[in-house]
Each structure stands twice: as structure tokens, then as C-alpha cells.
Design a protein around this motif. Structure first.
Motif, mmCIF file in Angstrom:
data_model
loop_
_atom_site.group_PDB
_atom_site.id
_atom_site.type_symbol
_atom_site.label_atom_id
_atom_site.label_comp_id
_atom_site.label_asym_id
_atom_site.label_seq_id
_atom_site.Cartn_x
_atom_site.Cartn_y
_atom_site.Cartn_z
ATOM 1 N N SER A 115 49.716 -51.816 -57.150
ATOM 2 C CA SER A 115 48.709 -50.876 -56.400
ATOM 3 C C SER A 115 47.991 -51.725 -55.484
ATOM 4 C CB SER A 115 48.745 -49.371 -56.011
ATOM 5 O OG SER A 115 47.331 -50.063 -57.340
ATOM 6 N N THR A 116 47.113 -53.047 -55.946
ATOM 7 C CA THR A 116 46.117 -53.602 -55.636
ATOM 8 C C THR A 116 46.964 -55.136 -55.279
ATOM 9 O OG1 THR A 116 45.419 -53.908 -58.011
ATOM 10 C CG2 THR A 116 44.132 -52.274 -56.701
ATOM 11 N N GLN A 117 47.746 -55.524 -56.213
ATOM 12 C CA GLN A 117 48.827 -57.016 -55.550
ATOM 13 C C GLN A 117 49.623 -56.860 -54.830
ATOM 14 O OE1 GLN A 117 50.357 -59.797 -54.849
ATOM 15 N NE2 GLN A 117 51.093 -59.625 -57.064
ATOM 16 N N THR A 118 49.617 -56.794 -53.701
ATOM 17 C CA THR A 118 51.430 -56.648 -52.589
ATOM 18 C C THR A 118 51.444 -57.532 -52.074
ATOM 19 O OG1 THR A 118 49.444 -55.816 -50.984
ATOM 20 C CG2 THR A 118 50.229 -54.489 -52.824
ATOM 21 N N SER A 119 51.037 -59.152 -52.192
ATOM 22 C CA SER A 119 51.206 -59.950 -52.261
ATOM 23 C C SER A 119 52.418 -60.429 -52.426
ATOM 24 C CB SER A 119 51.199 -61.055 -51.853
ATOM 25 O OG SER A 119 51.416 -62.809 -51.639
ATOM 26 N N PRO A 120 54.001 -60.497 -51.191
ATOM 27 C CA PRO A 120 54.922 -60.985 -51.598
ATOM 28 C C PRO A 120 55.317 -62.583 -51.736
ATOM 29 C CG PRO A 120 54.819 -60.062 -48.855
ATOM 30 C CD PRO A 120 53.618 -60.331 -49.815
ATOM 31 N N LEU A 121 54.865 -63.344 -51.835
ATOM 32 C CA LEU A 121 54.674 -64.302 -52.186
ATOM 33 C C LEU A 121 53.699 -64.743 -53.154
ATOM 34 C CD1 LEU A 121 53.920 -66.982 -48.972
ATOM 35 C CD2 LEU A 121 56.158 -66.319 -50.048
ATOM 36 N N LEU A 122 53.154 -64.408 -54.124
ATOM 37 C CA LEU A 122 52.812 -64.627 -55.271
ATOM 38 C C LEU A 122 53.625 -63.551 -56.557
ATOM 39 C CD1 LEU A 122 48.597 -63.655 -55.050
ATOM 40 C CD2 LEU A 122 50.456 -65.537 -55.535
ATOM 41 N N SER A 123 53.938 -62.351 -55.540
ATOM 42 C CA SER A 123 54.888 -60.848 -56.594
ATOM 43 C C SER A 123 56.495 -62.224 -56.753
ATOM 44 C CB SER A 123 55.386 -59.968 -55.686
ATOM 45 O OG SER A 123 54.015 -59.627 -54.995
ATOM 46 N N GLU A 124 56.623 -62.652 -55.312
ATOM 47 C CA GLU A 124 57.814 -63.894 -55.892
ATOM 48 C C GLU A 124 57.185 -64.916 -56.877
ATOM 49 O OE1 GLU A 124 61.449 -65.980 -56.082
ATOM 50 O OE2 GLU A 124 60.449 -63.226 -55.357
ATOM 51 N N LEU A 125 56.137 -65.052 -56.753
ATOM 52 C CA LEU A 125 55.992 -66.238 -57.965
ATOM 53 C C LEU A 125 56.127 -65.704 -59.005
ATOM 54 C CD1 LEU A 125 54.475 -69.001 -58.794
ATOM 55 C CD2 LEU A 125 52.558 -68.551 -58.137
ATOM 56 N N TRP A 126 54.850 -64.617 -58.945
ATOM 57 C CA TRP A 126 56.019 -64.000 -60.682
ATOM 58 C C TRP A 126 56.957 -63.698 -61.121
ATOM 59 C CZ3 TRP A 126 52.498 -62.416 -64.570
ATOM 60 C CH2 TRP A 126 52.981 -61.837 -65.211
ATOM 61 N N ARG A 127 58.057 -63.371 -60.229
ATOM 62 C CA ARG A 127 59.180 -62.841 -60.819
ATOM 63 C C ARG A 127 59.743 -64.505 -61.222
ATOM 64 N NH1 ARG A 127 64.746 -63.119 -59.298
ATOM 65 N NH2 ARG A 127 63.367 -65.168 -56.712
ATOM 66 N N ARG A 128 59.457 -65.406 -60.537
ATOM 67 C CA ARG A 128 60.001 -66.662 -61.201
ATOM 68 C C ARG A 128 59.259 -66.858 -62.389
ATOM 69 N NH1 ARG A 128 62.130 -69.936 -56.772
ATOM 70 N NH2 ARG A 128 62.947 -68.797 -55.369
ATOM 71 N N LEU A 129 57.667 -66.990 -62.634
ATOM 72 C CA LEU A 129 57.056 -66.799 -63.913
ATOM 73 C C LEU A 129 58.350 -66.157 -64.985
ATOM 74 C CD1 LEU A 129 53.486 -67.256 -62.632
ATOM 75 C CD2 LEU A 129 55.281 -69.139 -63.806
ATOM 76 N N VAL A 130 57.917 -64.881 -64.978
ATOM 77 C CA VAL A 130 58.551 -64.259 -65.808
ATOM 78 C C VAL A 130 59.747 -64.263 -66.501
ATOM 79 C CG1 VAL A 130 59.752 -61.530 -66.124
ATOM 80 C CG2 VAL A 130 57.158 -61.829 -65.069
ATOM 81 N N ALA A 131 60.947 -65.229 -65.175
ATOM 82 C CA ALA A 131 62.635 -66.100 -65.428
ATOM 83 C C ALA A 131 62.484 -66.640 -66.376
ATOM 84 C CB ALA A 131 62.577 -65.913 -64.349
ATOM 85 N N LEU A 132 61.018 -67.692 -66.273
ATOM 86 C CA LEU A 132 60.592 -68.502 -66.903
ATOM 87 C C LEU A 132 60.951 -68.350 -68.852
ATOM 88 C CD1 LEU A 132 58.189 -71.090 -65.622
ATOM 89 C CD2 LEU A 132 61.215 -70.957 -65.439
ATOM 90 N N ARG A 133 61.509 -66.649 -69.515
ATOM 91 C CA ARG A 133 60.563 -67.145 -71.108
ATOM 92 C C ARG A 133 61.842 -67.552 -71.323
ATOM 93 N NH1 ARG A 133 63.029 -62.569 -74.089
ATOM 94 N NH2 ARG A 133 62.225 -62.018 -76.234
ATOM 95 N N PRO A 134 63.348 -67.462 -70.903
ATOM 96 C CA PRO A 134 64.617 -67.938 -71.788
ATOM 97 C C PRO A 134 63.995 -69.556 -72.005
ATOM 98 C CG PRO A 134 65.476 -66.198 -70.525
ATOM 99 C CD PRO A 134 64.159 -66.444 -69.776
ATOM 100 N N VAL A 135 63.871 -70.323 -70.454
ATOM 101 C CA VAL A 135 63.565 -71.236 -71.043
ATOM 102 C C VAL A 135 62.367 -71.541 -71.857
ATOM 103 C CG1 VAL A 135 62.721 -73.583 -69.612
ATOM 104 C CG2 VAL A 135 64.106 -71.877 -68.386
#
Length: 241
Positions: free
Chosen positions: A166-186
């Protein structure tokens, strides 16, 4: 003498080894709640704001204190700077998923008027003389360093500035977060590789709490909440298939 904080490696390595070939990524289209296209956020300024929350001055002082005065910590630094560790870092940076993320970050920084140079803020400059004589009396081995580091590094704050909420609503930071989370298998793939097992084994041999560092990294990048006693993070929706 310049020293790059090993515990910040996971963040800084994202732009440390740019890919040799470009990957064309479609720009993110940002829409407001009513379905109309919203004004784009400035990724360079937003990411700079996150990076600036890292207390580089305090970390620099802590590293300098231990590097100059603690023999056990000096052994850890030698292991981190070994040829095997260098090759392992290169292995991480050369993973296709990491290279794609590097290129995406660079692309978004350039499009927003910035550059990967913003990561230079994370660079530590270590002097070779004690600023105060009592520094030699306050070091307590690698475990002491780790305990002091987690007290000054705002891991929860950094995560909250990236993770959508609710306090972090930036679309680009959210996309960065999504991509960072997706690095777990790597991460798990390279750690399980022969090179990864060798370097983690050496770090553990010299006294590093490898399990503690692993938990720290997993929490910072949204792969787990276990460090703080919360339920495991559900990252399944973020993974690439």
C-alpha cells in the motif's frame, strides 16, 4: 584501497557484468486504476532512493575496523578475493536470467535519464590505518562482524521499498521486485554447482555463518520470511516458466 562489501554483492552484481549482446525488452505500459495510461514514474530516481538507504558510511567503518584488526576476518577477505571466488562471481553474473535482469535495469535507468553508475554509491573505500587506537580492542571475529552488520543494515526497510504494498506503488520498482524474486531458482542452481559448493565450503571453513548469510539473502530478495519468523513467502506467481 577499495573494497566491495561481500554482503552487498547480490545487489551490485546485477549491473557489474553487462551482457555482450543486447536483449530488446518491451517497455512497461503503466495504467491507472480507471484504465487510462498513467504518467510514468522515474525509475532512476526511485532506485537511487532505495540505494541511498544503505548506510555505506557505517558499513565502511565496520569493515575497516575488522579488516585492520581481526585476523579471522582477514582470512575471510582473502577467501572472498580468491581466484575461486572471482570465478564464482563471474559464474553468477553470466547466468542468462541475471544477464537479462542487468540489461533490463540498464535499459530502464537510461530511459529515465540515469545510468548504472548509481551503483557506485555502494563502493567502499577502506583506509589502511586505524582512525582510533581502541578499534583493535573491539573486534570479535567473523561472528562479531556479522552481528554488527545486521544491526546497521536496514534489510527490512530495503525490502519494503521494493516489495509492492500500500505504500510502495511504483510500477517499475514492483517490476524490479518481481524480477528479483524470480531469480530464486538461479541462486539455488549456482549455490548447488561444484563451484558454489566449493566457495561456500571455504567460507564456512574460515568461520562465516553461511546459513545466516543464506537466510539474509533469501529474506532480502523475497524468497523467504524465515529470518523474521513469518510464514514462507509465496513467490510462485513471480517465477518465469
Amino acid at each position: 584501497m577499495r573494497f566491495y562489501g561481500f554482503t552487498l554483492l547480490a545487489l551490485s552484481c546485477l549491473v557489474a557484468f553487462p551482457g555482450s549482446t543486447s536483449v530488446q525488452l518491451a517497455p512497461i505500459r503503466i495504467f491507472a486504476a480507471n484504465g487510462t495510461q498513467a504518467a510514468p514514474s522515474n525509475f532512476a530516481l526511485e532506485l537511487r532512493g532505495v540505494i541511498r538507504q544503505v548506510p555505506v558510511g557505517q558499513i565502511e567503518k565496520l569493515v575497516q575496523t575488522y579488516l585492520l584488526n581481526d585476523a579471522e576476518f582477514q582470512g575471510l577477505i582473502r577467501a572472498v578475493n580468491s581466484l575461486a571466488a572471482y570465478r564464482f562471481i563471474r559464474q553468477v553474473g553470466n547466468q542468462p536470467e541475471v544477464r537479462q535482469l542487468q540489461q533490463w535495469i540498464t535499459q530502464q535507468l537510461v530511459l529515465s535519464g540515469g545510468s548504472p553508475k548509481i551503483f557506485e554509491y555502494l563502493e567502499l573505500e577502506i583506509k589502511v590505518f586505524n582512525k582510533y587506537p581502541y578499534w583493535s580492542q573491539i573486534v570479535n571475529g567473523i561472528q562479531g562482524f556479522q552481528q554488527e552488520f545486521v544491526q546497521i543494515y536496514p534489510v527490512q526497510l530495503i525490502r519494503s521499498l521494493l516489495e509492492p504494498s500500500s505504500t510502495q506503488t511504483s510500477p517499475l520498482l514492483s517490476e524490479l521486485w518481481r524480477r528479483l524474486v524470480a531469480l530464486r531458482p538461479v541462486y539455488e542452481r549456482v549455490i548447488a554447482s561444484p563451484q558454489g559448493k566449493a566457495i561456500t565450503g571455504e567460507l564456512q571453513r574460515v568461520g562465516l555463518d553461511v546459513n545466516g548469510v543464506d537466510a539474509f539473502i533469501r529474506y532480502q530478495f523475497g524468497w523467504s520470511n524465515a529470518t523474521w519468523g513469518a510464514p514462507s513467502y509465496d513467490y510462485s506467481d513471480y517465477l518465469y516458466y
